[in-house]
Design an enzyme around this catalytic site. Structure first.
Site, short mmCIF file in Angstrom:
data_model
loop_
_atom_site.label_atom_id
_atom_site.label_comp_id
_atom_site.label_asym_id
_atom_site.label_seq_id
_atom_site.Cartn_x
_atom_site.Cartn_y
_atom_site.Cartn_z
N SER A 48 -14.66 31.60 10.83
CA SER A 48 -14.25 31.71 10.60
C SER A 48 -13.02 30.79 11.69
O SER A 48 -13.80 30.54 12.44
CB SER A 48 -12.50 33.29 9.92
OG SER A 48 -12.89 33.85 11.46
N LYS A 49 -12.37 30.91 11.70
CA LYS A 49 -11.61 30.13 13.20
C LYS A 49 -11.78 31.00 14.20
O LYS A 49 -11.25 29.88 15.09
CB LYS A 49 -9.43 30.78 13.06
CG LYS A 49 -9.62 28.60 11.45
CD LYS A 49 -8.30 28.61 11.84
CE LYS A 49 -7.60 27.46 11.21
NZ LYS A 49 -7.65 27.70 9.31
N ARG A 50 -11.66 31.84 14.07
CA ARG A 50 -11.63 32.92 15.18
C ARG A 50 -13.11 32.75 15.90
O ARG A 50 -13.42 32.38 17.03
CB ARG A 50 -12.40 34.22 15.12
CG ARG A 50 -11.09 35.10 14.18
CD ARG A 50 -11.59 36.45 13.96
NE ARG A 50 -11.98 36.72 12.89
CZ ARG A 50 -13.50 37.23 13.27
NH1 ARG A 50 -13.61 37.70 14.38
NH2 ARG A 50 -14.31 37.11 12.17
#
Ligand code: GLU
Ligand code: ZN
Length: 527
Positions: A260-262
């Site tokens: 994910s974006k993390r």
């Protein structure tokens, strides 16, 4: 068997790593078996639909160089390939299931459904429910056909729900995960196939289309696995044969959580902005959950297609390694000719203002920083008009291409060319005096070394190649009892404006003796 598979994205977001991995595996599988790869737009969710996501889909795959054999843009024998253009079909097939008593009309209001969902969830949480079920309570399943038909006729709102056969279990085979069996009673009770507005749900549209489009293999992300028993039941209800299934391993970040974006960039736009080469991204993504040949890392698309098979997929989740992807990018950069690499780096260099900033200086303040997410269409791409910064003059263009050998070996991202080569296009400011001073030396020594270096500028700039320049300066240093490093360091700082820079000899040849001497003189004056 004529293989047909598909990528069936819902245009409700930007194309990301997981999506292109699914598309790529379907593409490779079809190509490996002489089959057809199809693009189908699953745009049944009209609230989250956005046309810019469709454009992003086309842009992404054009950039990646992946083409489908059939799809909305190229057509094909079993179109239309956009679900919103097929709504009448889904109604017809939902009615067919009603006629076969495999589905039923549900007249429950949204309020009623909300209420029972709440009640059931509460009961489940308190453990007071005899059943473990959540969701719909099959309230309308028992309504007789005649009564239901009558209510529909009088204009009562309805949805159509699948009648999941109870007390049975559903079996199917997944190529990767093996035999899978689900108890029907454990499934989401009687999911909606057709909504009250006449729109199909994902399940109905997806299997009607897979069937009508002759899809033989469904390769999709593992998050869809839980829908598959339902789909198998629907195929049986229609009396159709279901395709073969292969649910692809999840793509995880280094921490074992879903990518994910993390973790970093996930949308392809971001990778593109960051200066990745499409072949590098494809090559790396092709290895996410698959292994081909021991000891071989670099593959063209054709080489991958020649090697791909479902048996080479791994069961374990794939870990997305950004460092490995960077390595791939570097490898692909080094495989490019100077002209190709210059072409690839050019849009980024223009955007960075390497060849001068466009008249409106306020524009540079709006320059998106690296890694920032842009709306689709804002991506710099070769051949498209740059968003800011001037295009190079023919002379600048020549210099840019000539400078590629200076940076090729160490470039990781295409956008870095502009940072690394700035000194070739505008005079760098003269650095502070201490920057010119070699280790164990002082300022007067540095000045003297730079004076000596000045005498060497012309022969170095006019040397035929690096080897010639190196031989010349080495010999000179030896003859005059000067350490080569001490001689070159102040000269490098004067010419490039930094202690660490692309190779000095090549830089001198590209700049030419006159410009180089002017820089040395400027530095000497400042010191
Ligand atoms: N529209 C679904 C998606 O967004 C398709 C899933 C499938 O391949 O069945 O991924
Ligand atoms: Zn109902």
């Amino acid at each position: 068997m004529q293989i047909r598979d598909r990528y069936a994205p819902s245009p409700t977001g930007l194309q990301h790593i997981g999506g292109i991995r699914t598309a790529l595996f379907n593409y490779l599988f079809a190509k490996s078996r002489g089959g057809q790869f199809i693009l189908r737009l699953e745009d049944t969710d009209r609230t989250r639909f956005d046309l810019s996501f469709v454009q992003n889909l086309y842009d992404t795959f054009e950039w990646l160089g992946i083409k489908w054999d059939e799809g909305p843009d190229v057509g094909g024998p079993v179109g239309p390939y956009i679900q919103s253009e097929r709504f009448e079909l889904y109604k017809k097939y939902a009615a067919e299931l009603i006629a076969k008593d495999k589905a039923y009309y549900c007249f429950c209001s949204a309020e009623r459904l909300d209420k029972i969902r709440e009640e059931r969830e509460k009961a489940l949480a308190e453990g007071s429910s005899g059943s473990h079920e959540t969701g719909y309570d099959r309230h309308c399943r028992g309504i007789g056909a005649a009564e239901a038909a009558e209510r529909v006729k009088t204009g009562e709102a309805y949805t159509i729900r699948l009648k999941i056969p109870l007390g049975e279990s559903t079996k199917f085979h997944d190529h990767l995960l093996g035999d899978i069996e689900w108890k029907n009673d454990d499934m989401n009770p009687d999911p909606v196939l057709l909504k009250s507005d006449g729109f199909p749900t994902y399940h109905l549209a997806n299997i009607v289309d897979d069937h009508l489009m002759g899809i033989t293999h469904v390769l999709r992300a593992q998050e869809w696995l839980s829908s598959t028993p339902l789909h198998v039941i629907m195929y049986a209800a229609f009396g159709w044969e279901h395709p073969e299934y292969c649910h692809l391993p999840m793509v995880m970040g280094q921490d074992g959580k879903k990518l994910s974006k993390r973790h970093g960039a996930t949308s392809i736009d971001e990778f593109r902005r960051q200066g990745y080469i499409p072949e590098a991204l494809l090559n790396y993504v092709a290895l996410l959950g698959a292994s081909y040949e021991e000891g071989k890392d670099i593959y063209t698309l054709d080489e991958l297609a020649a090697r791909f098979s479902l048996d080479k997929l791994n069961k374990a989740p794939a870990i997305f390694d950004y460092k490995k992807l960077e390595w791939y990018n570097g490898q692909y950069i080094r495989m490019k000719s100077d002209a190709e690499l210059a072409e690839l780096c050019l849009p980024y260099a223009i955007e960075a203002g390497l060849f001068g900033n466009a008249g409106d200086t306020s524009a540079s303040g709006n320059a998106p920083s690296q890694g920032e997410i842009l709306s689709p269409g804002e991506v710099p791409s070769p051949g498209k008009a740059p968003s800011q910064g001037e295009v190079p003059s023919p002379e600048q263009r020549r210099i840019f291409t000539a400078a590629m050998p200076l940076i090729k070996e160490r470039l990781v991202f295409l956008h870095e060319a502009a940072e690394k080569l700035g000194y070739l296009f505008s005079e760098p400011p003269v650095p502070a005096a201490e920057e010119f001073i070699p280790k164990k030396a002082d300022l007067p020594q540095a000045v003297s070394l730079l004076r000596q270096g000045r005498d060497l500028v012309k022969p170095l700039a006019e040397a035929a190649d690096d080897a010639g320049a190196e031989a010349f300066i080495k010999e000179w240093a030896e003859k005059n009892g000067v350490k080569l490093g001490d001689l070159m360091m102040p000269l490098r700082v004067a010419i490039t404006g930094a202690r660490v820079s692309p190779p000095l000899f090549g830089s001198l040849r590209i700049l030419g003796a006159d410009k180089a001497l002017a820089r040395v003189d400027r530095a000497l004056a400042a010191l």
